[in-house]
Scaffold this motif. Structure first.
Motif, short mmCIF file in Angstrom:
data_model
loop_
_atom_site.label_atom_id
_atom_site.label_comp_id
_atom_site.label_asym_id
_atom_site.label_seq_id
_atom_site.Cartn_x
_atom_site.Cartn_y
_atom_site.Cartn_z
N ASN A 52 -4.59 1.06 -4.35
CA ASN A 52 -5.97 1.56 -4.20
C ASN A 52 -6.97 0.51 -4.66
OD1 ASN A 52 -5.14 4.00 -3.12
ND2 ASN A 52 -5.09 5.02 -5.10
N TRP A 53 -6.66 -0.20 -5.73
CA TRP A 53 -7.54 -1.25 -6.23
C TRP A 53 -7.66 -2.36 -5.19
CZ3 TRP A 53 -6.65 -6.42 -7.38
CH2 TRP A 53 -7.70 -7.10 -7.99
N LEU A 54 -6.54 -2.76 -4.59
CA LEU A 54 -6.58 -3.82 -3.58
C LEU A 54 -7.42 -3.41 -2.37
CD1 LEU A 54 -2.89 -5.09 -3.65
CD2 LEU A 54 -4.92 -6.33 -4.42
N SER A 56 -9.92 -1.28 -2.42
CA SER A 56 -11.33 -1.24 -2.81
C SER A 56 -11.91 -2.65 -2.94
CB SER A 56 -11.50 -0.48 -4.12
OG SER A 56 -10.96 -1.20 -5.21
N VAL A 57 -11.12 -3.62 -3.33
CA VAL A 57 -11.59 -4.99 -3.47
C VAL A 57 -11.89 -5.59 -2.10
CG1 VAL A 57 -10.85 -7.33 -4.13
CG2 VAL A 57 -10.47 -5.41 -5.67
N ARG A 58 -11.10 -5.23 -1.11
CA ARG A 58 -11.27 -5.79 0.23
C ARG A 58 -12.48 -5.21 0.96
NH1 ARG A 58 -4.99 -6.03 2.16
NH2 ARG A 58 -4.41 -7.75 0.77
N HIS A 59 -12.97 -4.06 0.48
CA HIS A 59 -14.10 -3.42 1.17
C HIS A 59 -15.36 -3.60 0.41
CE1 HIS A 59 -10.77 -1.33 3.24
NE2 HIS A 59 -11.56 -1.54 4.26
#
Length: 59
Positions: A52-54, A56-59
């Motif tokens: 989920n963190w990955l 959110s980082v990409r968006h």
């Protein structure tokens, strides 16, 4: 080509001793212990958090 029965029994004894599996009653195989299930749940929860963190980082 596989493991010998003796080697398999040693692994089962080891995993029982480490509280990772439990023998089913009546010789019906093995199942994960509550300890193993708890560790698996924690691992999967943490893997979901990282995923989920990955995202959110990409968006």
């Amino acid at each position: 080509m596989g493991l010998s029965v003796t080697a398999g029994r040693r692994w089962i004894a080891h995993l029982v001793g480490e509280d990772q599996i439990e023998l089913r009653e009546g010789g019906g195989g093995v199942t994960l212990s509550e300890t193993a299930l708890t560790k698996l749940r924690i691992f999967l929860d943490e893997a979901c958090d990282v995923s989920n963190w990955l995202v959110s980082v990409r968006h």
